[in-house]
Scaffold this active site. Structure first.
Site, short mmCIF file in Angstrom:
data_model
loop_
_atom_site.label_atom_id
_atom_site.label_comp_id
_atom_site.label_asym_id
_atom_site.label_seq_id
_atom_site.Cartn_x
_atom_site.Cartn_y
_atom_site.Cartn_z
N ALA A 64 0.76 -1.15 0.06
CA ALA A 64 -0.10 0.08 -0.19
C ALA A 64 0.76 1.20 0.03
O ALA A 64 2.13 0.98 0.35
CB ALA A 64 -0.91 0.00 1.26
N GLY A 109 0.67 -4.94 0.90
CA GLY A 109 -0.36 -5.00 0.18
C GLY A 109 -0.13 -5.90 -1.31
O GLY A 109 -0.94 -6.22 -1.68
N GLU A 112 -0.32 -9.35 -0.06
CA GLU A 112 -1.92 -9.56 -0.06
C GLU A 112 -2.88 -9.72 -1.46
O GLU A 112 -3.66 -10.42 -1.58
CB GLU A 112 -2.58 -8.43 0.83
N1 CAA Z 1 4.61 3.00 -0.88
C1 CAA Z 1 5.05 4.10 -1.40
N2 CAA Z 1 5.90 4.13 -2.18
C2 CAA Z 1 6.92 3.65 -2.32
C3 CAA Z 1 6.49 2.17 -1.55
C4 CAA Z 1 5.46 2.16 -0.96
N3 CAA Z 1 4.85 0.70 -0.34
N4 CAA Z 1 7.44 1.12 -1.73
C5 CAA Z 1 8.20 1.69 -2.87
N5 CAA Z 1 8.05 3.23 -2.88
C6 CAA Z 1 8.77 4.13 -3.45
C7 CAA Z 1 9.98 4.75 -2.91
O1 CAA Z 1 9.48 5.58 -1.96
C8 CAA Z 1 10.91 5.17 -3.85
O2 CAA Z 1 10.24 6.39 -4.39
P1 CAA Z 1 11.37 7.67 -4.50
O3 CAA Z 1 11.86 7.34 -5.87
O4 CAA Z 1 10.25 8.91 -5.07
O5 CAA Z 1 12.18 7.89 -3.45
C9 CAA Z 1 10.69 4.11 -4.92
O6 CAA Z 1 9.28 3.67 -4.89
C10 CAA Z 1 11.83 3.35 -5.32
O7 CAA Z 1 11.76 2.65 -4.09
P2 CAA Z 1 13.08 2.33 -3.29
O8 CAA Z 1 14.17 3.36 -3.55
O9 CAA Z 1 12.95 2.27 -1.81
O10 CAA Z 1 13.83 1.01 -4.03
P3 CAA Z 1 14.67 0.13 -3.41
O11 CAA Z 1 15.12 -0.92 -4.41
O12 CAA Z 1 15.82 0.60 -2.81
O13 CAA Z 1 13.89 -0.64 -2.18
C11 CAA Z 1 11.78 -2.05 -1.43
C12 CAA Z 1 12.88 -1.57 -2.68
C13 CAA Z 1 12.70 -2.82 -0.44
C14 CAA Z 1 10.65 -2.58 -2.02
C15 CAA Z 1 11.45 -0.60 -0.45
O14 CAA Z 1 10.82 0.38 -1.61
C16 CAA Z 1 10.35 -0.68 0.26
O15 CAA Z 1 10.61 -1.33 1.44
N6 CAA Z 1 9.25 -0.55 -0.05
C17 CAA Z 1 8.04 -0.48 1.12
C18 CAA Z 1 7.76 -1.94 1.32
C19 CAA Z 1 6.56 -1.81 2.34
O16 CAA Z 1 6.86 -1.58 3.64
N7 CAA Z 1 5.44 -2.40 2.18
C20 CAA Z 1 4.14 -2.54 2.88
C21 CAA Z 1 3.42 -1.04 2.89
S1 CAA Z 1 2.30 -1.02 4.17
C22 CAA Z 1 1.02 -2.13 3.38
O17 CAA Z 1 1.13 -2.73 2.33
C23 CAA Z 1 -0.11 -1.94 4.47
C24 CAA Z 1 -1.30 -2.91 4.11
O18 CAA Z 1 -1.23 -4.18 4.49
C25 CAA Z 1 -2.70 -2.42 3.33
#
Ligand code: CAA
Length: 259
Positions: A64, A109, A112
């Site tokens: 998400a 998400g 999920e």
């Molecule tokens: N939401 C919003 N933006 C996201 C995102 C997310 N879940 N995941 C990645 N992005 C964005 C980053 O902010 C980044 O944007 P910018 O270039 O503007 O900075 C872009 O995508 C690229 O991401 P990274 O630079 O972080 O890429 P990376 O290769 O270094 O890392 C990753 C990849 C490990 C997937 C890392 O992006 C990450 O950890 N993302 C979040 C994963 C996460 O925590 N997901 C769970 C979200 S909460 C949820 O889903 C709740 C629910 O159940 C409803």
């Protein structure tokens, strides 16, 4: 639509979550457009199978949208969670099978979304996880419910409490994915499976999906009653008469009419 691509090839619809710069994170716009796309596909009775994948080579869906969620109130979070769950439940109960082609990160998400699909195929670079507790929240689009049902409570709790991501080979070992392919072979394998499903009688496939899903939520006797009804209902269809006639007449090719 800006964030969803839809391609239909023969009887297979391919949905691509298309927000590559944010690793296909599920903003409200993505969820809304995904919901609309599912309604559009549902209206097209010629679609017998769906594949869901993510744009680019790196991510299926990275969760998400954290930026969008950060300042939500309790009420807004409940509305967001409710909506995400409605869309994913629509996938789970969709009239035809849905295959997730997981081409990279399937986190939060994204995991999920994959779990709401009937079948998960993964690329070797896929990563699965529910990292939410590391963000101060619980999984919110069905993760606490579907992960435990798919892999058992112990492994689900280990992954969710530890915010521990797993690679494709581990996802395969615990039964979270059906198969793992080199990245360049993933979509071909998903298409082959989808076309194989689409060759069969669509109403029978739909009835079998309902029987499995509804039966899993029931005790065994209720499940058997569900199966008997879905089985008997097939005998209302032209495809039942046709399919059995083809067998008895040793037909080499058959094309079901979805009637
Ligand atoms: N939401 C919003 N933006 C996201 C995102 C997310 N879940 N995941 C990645 N992005 C964005 C980053 O902010 C980044 O944007 P910018 O270039 O503007 O900075 C872009 O995508 C690229 O991401 P990274 O630079 O972080 O890429 P990376 O290769 O270094 O890392 C990753 C990849 C490990 C997937 C890392 O992006 C990450 O950890 N993302 C979040 C994963 C996460 O925590 N997901 C769970 C979200 S909460 C949820 O889903 C709740 C629910 O159940 C409803």
């Amino acid at each position: 639509m800006e964030t969803i691509l839809l391609n239909t090839e023969n009887h297979v619809a391919i949905i691509t979550i298309n927000r590559e710069k944010a690793l296909n994170a599920l903003s409200t716009q993505v969820l809304t457009e995904l919901n609309q796309t599912l309604d559009e596909i549902n209206a097209n009775k010629d679609v017998y199978c769906i594949i869901i994948t993510g744009a680019g080579a790196k991510s299926f869906v990275a969760g998400a949208d954290i930026a969008e969620m950060k300042d939500k109130s309790v009420e807004e979070a409940a509305t967001y969670g409710q909506f995400g769950n409605e869309v994913f439940r629509k996938i789970e109960t969709f009239r035809c099978p849905v295959i997730a082609a997981v081409n990279g990160f399937a986190l939060g998400g994204g995991c999920e979304l994959a779990m709401s699909c009937d079948i998960r195929l993964a690329a070797e670079n896929a990563v699965f996880g529910q990292p939410e507790v590391g963000l101060g929240i619980t999984p919110g689009f069905g993760g606490t419910q579907r992960l435990a049902r798919l892999v058992g409570a112990g492994v689900a709790k280990e992954m969710i409490f530890g915010a521990r991501n797993i690679k494709a080979d581990r996802a395969y070992a615990i039964g979270l994915v059906n198969a793992v392919y080199p990245a360049e072979e993933l979509m071909g394998a998903a298409m082959k499976m989808a076309n194989g499903i689409a060759k069969n009688a669509p109403i029978a496939v739909a009835n079998a999906k309902r029987a499995i899903n509804d039966g899993l939520q029931s005790d065994i006797d209720s499940g058997i009653a569900i199966e008997v009804k879905e089985f008997a209902d097939c005998f209302r269809t032209e495809d039942q008469t046709y399919g059995m006639t083809c067998f008895l007449e040793k037909a080499k090719e058959k094309t079901f009419s979805n009637k």
